[in-house]
Design a protein around this motif. Structure first.
Motif, PDB file in Angstrom:
ATOM      1  N   PHE A 420      38.438  60.203 110.578  1.00 51.66           N
ATOM      2  CA  PHE A 420      37.301  60.308 109.652  1.00 51.66           C
ATOM      3  C   PHE A 420      36.354  61.420 110.087  1.00 51.66           C
ATOM      4  O   PHE A 420      35.938  62.262 109.289  1.00 51.66           O
ATOM      5  CB  PHE A 420      36.564  58.965 109.565  1.00 51.66           C
ATOM      6  CG  PHE A 420      35.355  59.003 108.671  1.00 51.66           C
ATOM      7  CD1 PHE A 420      35.456  59.422 107.344  1.00 51.66           C
ATOM      8  CD2 PHE A 420      34.101  58.634 109.148  1.00 51.66           C
ATOM      9  CE1 PHE A 420      34.349  59.472 106.511  1.00 51.66           C
ATOM     10  CE2 PHE A 420      32.984  58.683 108.321  1.00 51.66           C
ATOM     11  CZ  PHE A 420      33.108  59.107 107.009  1.00 51.66           C
ATOM     12  N   TYR A 421      36.046  61.434 111.369  1.00 49.12           N
ATOM     13  CA  TYR A 421      35.132  62.452 111.900  1.00 49.12           C
ATOM     14  C   TYR A 421      35.634  63.859 111.560  1.00 49.12           C
ATOM     15  O   TYR A 421      34.893  64.691 111.029  1.00 49.12           O
ATOM     16  CB  TYR A 421      35.010  62.269 113.412  1.00 49.12           C
ATOM     17  CG  TYR A 421      34.003  63.169 114.095  1.00 49.12           C
ATOM     18  CD1 TYR A 421      32.646  63.049 113.847  1.00 49.12           C
ATOM     19  CD2 TYR A 421      34.423  64.124 115.016  1.00 49.12           C
ATOM     20  CE1 TYR A 421      31.724  63.861 114.493  1.00 49.12           C
ATOM     21  CE2 TYR A 421      33.508  64.939 115.670  1.00 49.12           C
ATOM     22  CZ  TYR A 421      32.160  64.804 115.410  1.00 49.12           C
ATOM     23  OH  TYR A 421      31.253  65.604 116.050  1.00 49.12           O
ATOM     24  N   LEU A 422      36.910  64.112 111.850  1.00 50.37           N
ATOM     25  CA  LEU A 422      37.454  65.448 111.615  1.00 50.37           C
ATOM     26  C   LEU A 422      37.533  65.774 110.125  1.00 50.37           C
ATOM     27  O   LEU A 422      37.265  66.906 109.717  1.00 50.37           O
ATOM     28  CB  LEU A 422      38.830  65.590 112.264  1.00 50.37           C
ATOM     29  CG  LEU A 422      38.843  65.478 113.798  1.00 50.37           C
ATOM     30  CD1 LEU A 422      40.267  65.511 114.323  1.00 50.37           C
ATOM     31  CD2 LEU A 422      38.031  66.604 114.436  1.00 50.37           C
ATOM     32  N   THR A 423      37.887  64.782 109.304  1.00 48.37           N
ATOM     33  CA  THR A 423      37.996  65.076 107.872  1.00 48.37           C
ATOM     34  C   THR A 423      36.622  65.348 107.249  1.00 48.37           C
ATOM     35  O   THR A 423      36.526  66.139 106.319  1.00 48.37           O
ATOM     36  CB  THR A 423      38.710  63.948 107.081  1.00 48.37           C
ATOM     37  OG1 THR A 423      38.067  62.710 107.367  1.00 48.37           O
ATOM     38  CG2 THR A 423      40.173  63.865 107.436  1.00 48.37           C
ATOM     39  N   THR A 424      35.563  64.735 107.794  1.00 53.53           N
ATOM     40  CA  THR A 424      34.237  65.024 107.227  1.00 53.53           C
ATOM     41  C   THR A 424      33.831  66.478 107.491  1.00 53.53           C
ATOM     42  O   THR A 424      32.834  66.947 106.955  1.00 53.53           O
ATOM     43  CB  THR A 424      33.110  64.139 107.810  1.00 53.53           C
ATOM     44  OG1 THR A 424      32.999  64.381 109.205  1.00 53.53           O
ATOM     45  CG2 THR A 424      33.357  62.676 107.535  1.00 53.53           C
ATOM     46  N   ARG A 425      34.592  67.160 108.324  1.00 48.98           N
ATOM     47  CA  ARG A 425      34.306  68.582 108.553  1.00 48.98           C
ATOM     48  C   ARG A 425      35.167  69.468 107.671  1.00 48.98           C
ATOM     49  O   ARG A 425      35.257  70.685 107.896  1.00 48.98           O
ATOM     50  CB  ARG A 425      34.542  68.931 110.029  1.00 48.98           C
ATOM     51  CG  ARG A 425      33.440  68.591 111.024  1.00 48.98           C
ATOM     52  CD  ARG A 425      32.435  67.600 110.561  1.00 48.98           C
ATOM     53  NE  ARG A 425      31.447  67.275 111.594  1.00 48.98           N
ATOM     54  CZ  ARG A 425      30.485  66.392 111.423  1.00 48.98           C
ATOM     55  NH1 ARG A 425      30.378  65.719 110.291  1.00 48.98           N
ATOM     56  NH2 ARG A 425      29.622  66.145 112.385  1.00 48.98           N
ATOM     57  N   GLY A 426      35.911  68.852 106.736  1.00 49.65           N
ATOM     58  CA  GLY A 426      36.695  69.643 105.789  1.00 49.65           C
ATOM     59  C   GLY A 426      38.166  69.770 106.147  1.00 49.65           C
ATOM     60  O   GLY A 426      38.939  70.386 105.417  1.00 49.65           O
ATOM     61  N   ILE A 427      38.567  69.200 107.289  1.00 49.51           N
ATOM     62  CA  ILE A 427      39.960  69.315 107.713  1.00 49.51           C
ATOM     63  C   ILE A 427      40.777  68.202 107.048  1.00 49.51           C
ATOM     64  O   ILE A 427      40.426  67.034 107.176  1.00 49.51           O
ATOM     65  CB  ILE A 427      40.048  69.212 109.259  1.00 49.51           C
ATOM     66  CG1 ILE A 427      39.249  70.361 109.893  1.00 49.51           C
ATOM     67  CG2 ILE A 427      41.485  69.213 109.734  1.00 49.51           C
ATOM     68  CD1 ILE A 427      39.093  70.259 111.394  1.00 49.51           C
ATOM     69  N   PRO A 428      41.856  68.550 106.320  1.00 51.53           N
ATOM     70  CA  PRO A 428      42.650  67.517 105.649  1.00 51.53           C
ATOM     71  C   PRO A 428      43.250  66.519 106.656  1.00 51.53           C
ATOM     72  O   PRO A 428      43.473  66.862 107.818  1.00 51.53           O
ATOM     73  CB  PRO A 428      43.760  68.311 104.950  1.00 51.53           C
ATOM     74  CG  PRO A 428      43.232  69.692 104.829  1.00 51.53           C
ATOM     75  CD  PRO A 428      42.347  69.902 106.024  1.00 51.53           C
TER      76      PRO A 428
END
Ligand SMILES: Nc1ncnc2c1ncn2[C@@H]1O[C@H](COP(=O)(O)OP(=O)(O)OP(=O)(O)O)[C@@H](O)[C@H]1O
Ligand SMILES: [Mg+2]
Lengths: 469, 253
Positions: A420-428
């Motif tokens: 979740f943390y990484l995806t909130t930065r735009g990473i699929p």
């Protein structure tokens, strides 16, 4: 394997194509006649034929291992394999132009000739049972570095070969070492003279093309006093519905003050049984690193080991195992401390995805004479999905009280909060999962030469596509 | 139409339990809103739901980003539309350096290769404003970071990714007084007509540095009061009880 399963797997596995190449010789079955035929084709001295025949007996005497992965299916198929397949190519061509086009194209697809130009000191390419290409940079040859097929090692350097061959891994070591000793074909013979430092790596590439085939390469590396070498091994094969077998033996002698590295990037398709024995003998003040990356295969059993025989000898064994659906990777390491002031470390990182299973199996043995030996073991497992499996079998036999021994093991899950943390930065999501896996193996992967690290990252990205969510 | 982040009658459950009970909130670009409220009121839940945390069930309501309902989108899609959440508890990702991660994130955010020079220029500027050591950029993402370092790292990401809307969840907690000033400076550097923010905090101190245009109070999953900057001061003095009574009295009538 069903056709649909196979189709699914083939989509992920880039190297699953097969060449239309008609072999010159194909020998089936596990018999003394086949062993004799192999030896005769190679024009070997009598002592080596005797050695092979005795090893075959040892193979039959030794029971099938009842620990570790399930080998029952393999056991049933042992009579059906081709144990020697000679490709329609001359041995050990020194120029790619001399390699038949169909075969050459395969290596081109794998990027071998290109890598040879750019980043390697020498390349050996094995196709089924024989080395079809073997070449080393001229300036190294001038310094006395030998990098040849194992057959040329026997033919051209028989005394040196005989002095070291099967001393580190005798046929009696284990059932599959015996099998390799009886059938071995291909692999490299490497000798680095005292004080010579081979700065860029030598690489061997093992390609299987024939269906229902067993590949048994044998590699012997001697790094003489104060010398230095890095040897890299890579492997792929087509995907067939039937099982295949790869049983290599690698022996390395690291003489006084010498330094060596052996890197494997194993990416077999998942119909492959990969049962490999690799061991290094490290003399006084010497250093050896095993860097072992296992991605493919149906079953892998592989425990790179180092025997620290001289005072102050050191070794590091770093490994990565990535087990996906239908795969069981039983990998690990062995360190034997047989002299004072020796030191070693094991770092093992395993990833299990889907229904994949990875096991760490390690042995640390400190003999009574190994005063002040130091060892550190770290094994970390990462589970990607609910049903992914991992297990750990760390054996320790410490017979010296002055030895210092550290051991740490962790099991973690690919965490939703990390994704979740990484995806909130735009990473699929898929990329986020791959990023976490890459981070997990980073302590080992950073030791890889750049080109291989890039390739490994790419493979992991491929593996992680659609693995979460 | 003014561009804004608009939350309309948002109801959220966790495992069947209602957490947010009809939240209405509008943050136009160019404004900074503060969100205050007692522990467990639902402030972080609101932030995570806006960012797309899959562990919450949306029962009802809409979240509109510049007019588009984003509730059906994945977190990465929302981020690419310009949303950013600075976490109350940033997550550790071992083995992944801040620099590597941020480059990937930046390329994902803008959907194109970002040249190294351009990337480093952005990074350098953020590091300077945040008075940070560049050595942090090669450290693994949040691994072994102190509480304050993690918060500073969130604002570093904010500055590099340049979102249209940011939700900052207790970015001030864990920061010492000097760091608080510096980090607030980072947020203020983002302020402008194209940027809107929702700053979640318990302390009026932060609002002295990041001066909000509007202050909202959330209690028990609802916005119970909205006012100006002075509302924060009042809360600091009087706590939340009086508000509870006020709301109770209103509901009774
Ligand atoms: N994933 C979850 N699982 C279970 N309960 C949750 C979850 N997320 C939030 N809650 C519950 O929802 C309520 C609101 O939590 P939330 O974290 O949003 O509060 P908060 O206003 O941010 O509080 P604080 O000021 O302490 O940070 C709490 O009672 C919390 O326990
Ligand atoms: Mg909170």
């Amino acid at each position: 394997m069903s056709e649909t399963e196979l189709k699914h797997i083939s989509e992920d596995y880039q190297w699953g194509f097969a060449d239309e190449v008609e072999p010159e010789v194909k020998l089936k079955g596990l018999t003394p006649e086949v062993v004799r035929a192999i030896s005769e084709i190679k024009g070997e001295p009598d002592w080596l034929l005797e050695f092979r025949l005795k090893a075959l007996e040892t193979y039959f005497e030794k029971p099938w291992p009842r620990w570790g992965p399930d080998l029952a299916e393999l056991e049933r198929q042992m009579d059906d394999f081709y144990y020697y397949v000679k490709p329609p190519a001359r041995e050990n061509a020194r120029s790619w132009d001399e390699v038949p086009e169909e075969i050459r194209r395969t290596y081109e697809k794998l990027g071998i000739p290109e890598a040879e130009q750019k980043v390697l000191a020498g390349v050996g390419a094995q196709y089924d049972s024989e080395m079809v290409y073997h070449s080393i940079k001229e300036e190294l040859e001038k310094q006395g570095v030998i990098f040849k097929s194992i057959e040329d090692g026997v033919r051209e350097h028989e005394d040196l070969f005989r002095e070291y061959f099967a001393k580190v891994v005798p046929p009696t070591d284990n059932k599959f070492a015996a099998l390799n000793s009886a059938l071995f074909s291909g692999g490299s013979f490497v000798y680095v003279p005292p004080g010579v430092e081979v700065e860029v790596p030598l690489q061997a590439y093992f390609r299987v093309n024939t269906e229902g085939f067993g590949q048994f390469e044998r590699t012997l590396i001697i790094v003489d006093e104060g010398a230095k070498v890095h040897y890299i091994e890579g492997c792929t094969a087509p995907i067939y519905t039937t099982e295949a077998l790869h049983t290599g033996v690698i022996e390395i002698i690291v003489r006084k003050g010498a330094e060596s590295r052996y890197t494997t990037i194993q990416n077999w398709p998942i119909n492959m049984y990969n049962l490999v024995t690799q061991r290094a003998l490290v003399e006084e003040g010497g250093y050896h690193m095993w860097l072992d990356g296992n991605l493919g295969s149906k079953v892998t059993m592989k425990y790179p080991s180092s025997v620290l025989r001289g005072p102050g000898a050191r070794s590091e064994i770093l490994s990565i195992a990535f087990a996906g659906d239908g795969q069981h990777l039983d990998t690990g390491a062995k360190l034997i401390f047989a002299a004072p002031e020796t030191s070693g470390s094991i770092v093992s990182k395993s990833i299990s995805k889907g229904e994949g299973r990875s096991s760490y199996r390690g042995l640390v043995k400190v003999l009574s004479r190994a005063d002040r030996a130091r060892v550190n073991v770290e094994c970390d497992a990462l589970l990607v999905n609910e049903n992914s499996k991992t297990d750990t079998y760390p054996y320790m036999e410490i017979a010296n009280e002055t030895a210092s021994v550290g051991h740490e093991a962790t099991v973690s899950r690919l965490a939703d909060d990390q994704i979740f943390y990484l995806t909130t930065r735009g990473i699929p999501e898929d990329e986020a999962a791959a990023l976490i896996v890459r981070g997990f193996i980073e302590p080992v992967a950073k030791e890889l030469p750049l080109e291989f690290a890039v390739e490994l990252n790419r493979l992991i990205e491929l593996e992680m596509e659609g693995s979460v969510g | 139409m003014t561009k804004m982040l608009e939350i309309r009658d948002l109801w959220i459950n966790v495992d069947g339990r209602p957490i947010l009970k009809g939240v209405n909130l509008t943050i136009p670009r160019g404004e900074v809103h503060a969100l205050m409220g007692p522990n467990g009121a639902g402030k972080s839940t609101l932030g995570k739901v806006i960012a797309g945390d899959p562990s919450y069930q949306v029962v009802k309501g809409e979240v509109l980003l510049d007019g588009e309902n984003i509730l059906g989108l994945e977190p990465d899609e929302r981020a690419r539309k310009g949303l950013f959440l600075a976490f109350q508890y940033p997550v550790e990702v071992p083995g992944v350096t801040i620099a590597n991660f941020l480059r990937l994130a930046l390329q994902a955010r803008f959907g194109r290769e970002v040249p190294l020079t351009e990337f480093y220029a952005k990074l350098q500027r953020a590091v300077e404003v945040l008075e940070w050591d560049e050595a942090y950029l090669t450290r693994y993402l949040n691994e072994g970071f102190s509480g304050g370092e993690k918060k500073r790292n969130e604002i570093l990401q904010l500055m590099v990714l340049e979102p249209a809307y940011a939700i900052l969840d207790e970015t001030d907690s864990g920061l010492d007084i000097d760091a608080l000033k510096i980090v607030a400076g980072g947020v203020n550097a983002m302020r402008g007509p194209d940027f809107g923010a929702l700053v979640i905090t318990h302390y009026q101190r932060l609002l002295g540095y990041i001066v909000p245009d509007v202050v909202h109070v959330m209690m028990d999953g609802r916005i119970v009061k909205t006012g100006g900057r002075e509302l924060a001061l009042e809360l600091e003095e009087r706590g939340y009880d009086w508000l509870g009574e006020e709301v109770g009295a209103q509901e009774a009538t």
